[in-house]
Design a protein around this motif. Structure first.
Motif, short mmCIF file in Angstrom:
data_model
loop_
_atom_site.label_atom_id
_atom_site.label_comp_id
_atom_site.label_asym_id
_atom_site.label_seq_id
_atom_site.Cartn_x
_atom_site.Cartn_y
_atom_site.Cartn_z
N UNK A 211 3.51 -17.12 -27.67
CA UNK A 211 4.74 -16.23 -28.18
C UNK A 211 4.06 -14.61 -27.65
N UNK A 212 3.14 -14.26 -28.07
CA UNK A 212 2.51 -13.00 -27.56
C UNK A 212 2.12 -13.07 -25.95
N UNK A 213 1.42 -13.96 -25.42
CA UNK A 213 1.16 -14.02 -24.10
C UNK A 213 2.34 -13.78 -23.13
N UNK A 214 3.43 -14.38 -23.58
CA UNK A 214 4.82 -14.17 -22.56
C UNK A 214 5.34 -12.97 -22.50
N UNK A 215 4.97 -12.11 -23.38
CA UNK A 215 5.31 -10.74 -23.35
C UNK A 215 4.84 -9.85 -22.25
N UNK A 216 3.71 -10.28 -21.59
CA UNK A 216 3.31 -9.56 -20.66
C UNK A 216 4.28 -9.91 -19.25
N UNK A 224 13.87 4.28 -22.86
CA UNK A 224 13.06 4.28 -24.09
C UNK A 224 11.66 4.09 -24.19
N UNK A 225 11.12 2.95 -23.38
CA UNK A 225 9.90 2.62 -23.01
C UNK A 225 9.46 3.13 -21.64
N UNK A 226 8.72 4.33 -21.70
CA UNK A 226 8.23 4.50 -20.15
C UNK A 226 7.32 3.41 -19.60
N UNK A 227 6.41 2.88 -20.69
CA UNK A 227 5.58 1.82 -20.35
C UNK A 227 6.18 0.60 -19.64
N UNK A 228 7.52 0.47 -19.86
CA UNK A 228 8.25 -0.62 -19.20
C UNK A 228 7.74 -2.24 -19.62
N UNK A 229 6.66 -2.37 -19.32
CA UNK A 229 6.14 -3.86 -19.69
C UNK A 229 5.81 -4.06 -21.23
N UNK A 230 6.49 -4.96 -21.76
CA UNK A 230 6.47 -5.37 -23.32
C UNK A 230 5.16 -5.77 -23.83
N UNK A 259 7.84 -10.02 -30.62
CA UNK A 259 7.79 -11.54 -30.33
C UNK A 259 9.18 -11.88 -29.59
N UNK A 260 9.92 -11.37 -30.23
CA UNK A 260 11.42 -12.01 -29.99
C UNK A 260 11.76 -11.48 -28.43
N UNK A 261 11.09 -10.43 -27.91
CA UNK A 261 11.61 -10.00 -26.66
C UNK A 261 11.15 -10.97 -25.62
N UNK A 262 10.19 -11.89 -25.89
CA UNK A 262 9.78 -12.72 -24.98
C UNK A 262 10.78 -13.96 -24.72
N UNK A 263 11.80 -14.03 -25.59
CA UNK A 263 12.67 -15.10 -25.67
C UNK A 263 14.22 -14.33 -25.09
N UNK A 264 14.05 -13.17 -24.58
CA UNK A 264 15.16 -12.63 -24.42
C UNK A 264 15.91 -13.36 -22.90
N UNK A 265 17.00 -13.79 -22.98
CA UNK A 265 17.51 -14.42 -21.63
C UNK A 265 17.50 -13.49 -20.34
#
Length: 415
Positions: A211-216, A224-230, A259-265
């Motif tokens: 769940x965490x690994x897939x955020x990269x 809002x997020x200049x770093x872009x990558x979750x 963690x929910x951002x890793x499941x965004x369509x």
């Protein structure tokens, strides 16, 4: 009988770090000899004894042989014939495989058959022998040491060995309690972000915490997020928690808040509509899988579900602020709510260019909670009952007064 100080105490002494705990190995002794000298047995899987005066642990020299998968699949042999070098050979890293004699002419001199002192000088985390592959917990320990010793790097051959262990399926056999033990300790180290970098590099994070690994690689809105990558954002948030010396529960909430951002369509990226509730569900599942302490899971679930609303709370009406406080159960658990605000501040500052930005939401919501808690509800409820109100209507009467108090404090219309 020969007694040696080993492991972390020797390592930290060579590093010039404080030595808090001493580990001792006894070579050439039997359990009967230890008992005869007043040592108290405490070892469950192998002979370990407490010193009769200092109560420090003294373990008889031992060897280990792999007998099955996972962390507990070992046969341990302890006898007077086991040498110090054999005992050191079963240790994870060369920097932990150094001994110094406790007594006699050689006291203070080091016994270093695997060149751990040299690796300390070179700032390298290197496995002792190929037996490293027999215990998957060692992958977690290497990652944790990377978080503690921030100027150390993992030796290429050790990283390759860890990758091979992951591919062989060893990590899947780790017991949940041991995973949480190592991860929680790593979260409290100087740079826990390095722990997750090592776990990602060897492939273990994808097995242990997908769940965490897939955020990269999951994009976010650049405005809002200049770093872009979750994934990068999550590490920046964790870094803020470290900088603010946050406790474990807050650091855990920071780690899993998105963690929910890793499941965004894929078709709605880089927006993440509804990720908060999806994330709260995933946090709960991870907590159950790893048997995370209840207080850590409850805080993390709260932050995952409400961090967006907390960020937007400056624009909320007094009535909406009250509803937020009630959803967070802040009136009953104000200390947990304070920790949630702490994690949200780390989240807001865990972005490029926002590291030192003000976060007025934290103080405003703490003030709002104080106002609500200051409302004397007893007389209000009694008045509502006297007016013939029942059930939910009584609570509505109390909330109406709370909203008015918030409106006066926040200088906003009630609704």
């Amino acid at each position: 009988m020969q007694i040696y100080m080993v492991g972390g105490a020797v390592r930290d002494k060579l590093l010039g770090r404080p030595v808090n705990d001493h580990d001792w190995v006894v070579v050439g002794a039997t359990p009967e000899q230890m008992l005869a000298q007043g040592y108290l047995p405490v070892g469950r899987d192998f002979p370990v004894f407490l010193h009769p005066e200092t109560r420090e642990e003294y373990a008889l020299a031992r060897t280990e042989r792999k007998s099955g998968r996972g962390y507990r699949g070992f046969v341990v042999q302890s006898s007077p014939d086991v040498t110090l070098e054999e005992d050191l050979s079963r240790r994870d890293l060369t920097i932990n495989a150094i001994a110094t004699s406790a007594y006699g002419e050689s006291a203070g001199g080091i016994f270093d058959p695997y060149s751990g002192a040299k690796d300390i000088e070179a700032r390298v985390l290197r496995h002792v022998t190929d037996a490293f592959r027999e215990d998957p917990v060692r992958i977690l320990r290497v990652a944790r040491f990377a978080a503690r010793f921030t100027d150390f790097s993992v030796a290429p051959e050790t990283m390759a060995l860890m990758q091979a262990m992951v591919q062989a399926g060893e990590v899947a056999h780790l017991v949940p309690e041991r995973v949480w033990q190592e991860i929680s300790r790593g979260l409290m180290e100087a740079q826990p972000e390095r722990m997750f970098a090592v776990l990602r590099a060897c492939g273990a994070l994808a097995v242990l915490l997908p769940e965490l690994d897939r955020l990269w690689g999951v994009p976010q809105r650049a405005d809002y997020h200049p770093e872009v990558d979750t994934g990068l954002h999550t590490m920046l948030v964790l870094g803020q928690a470290v900088q603010q010396q946050a406790p474990l529960a807050v650091r855990w909430a920071c780690l899993v808040h998105d963690l929910g951002k890793g499941t965004t369509p894929a078709d709605v990226l880089p927006r993440h509509i509804g990720h908060e509730q999806r994330g709260a569900k995933l946090v709960r599942q991870v907590g159950e899988r790893w048997r995370v302490p209840k207080e850590c899971t409850e805080l993390a679930e709260l932050v995952a579900a409400e961090h967006g609303n907390i960020h937007r709370s400056l624009d909320l009406s007094p009535a909406a602020v009250l509803r937020l406080l009630q959803r967070c159960d802040a009136l009953r658990k104000p200390e947990r709510f304070a920790q949630a605000l702490w994690a949200c501040e780390c989240d807001a500052r865990g972005r490029w260019g926002f590291e030192d930005a003000a976060y007025p939401q934290r103080a405003r919501l703490q003030q709002a909670l104080a106002v609500v808690l200051g409302v004397a509800t007893g007389p209000i409820a009694a008045g509502a009952v006297a007016a013939g109100k029942k059930g939910a209507a009584i609570g509505q009467a109390v909330d109406a007064v709370r909203v008015q108090a918030l409106a006066a404090t926040l200088n906003k219309p009630p609704l």
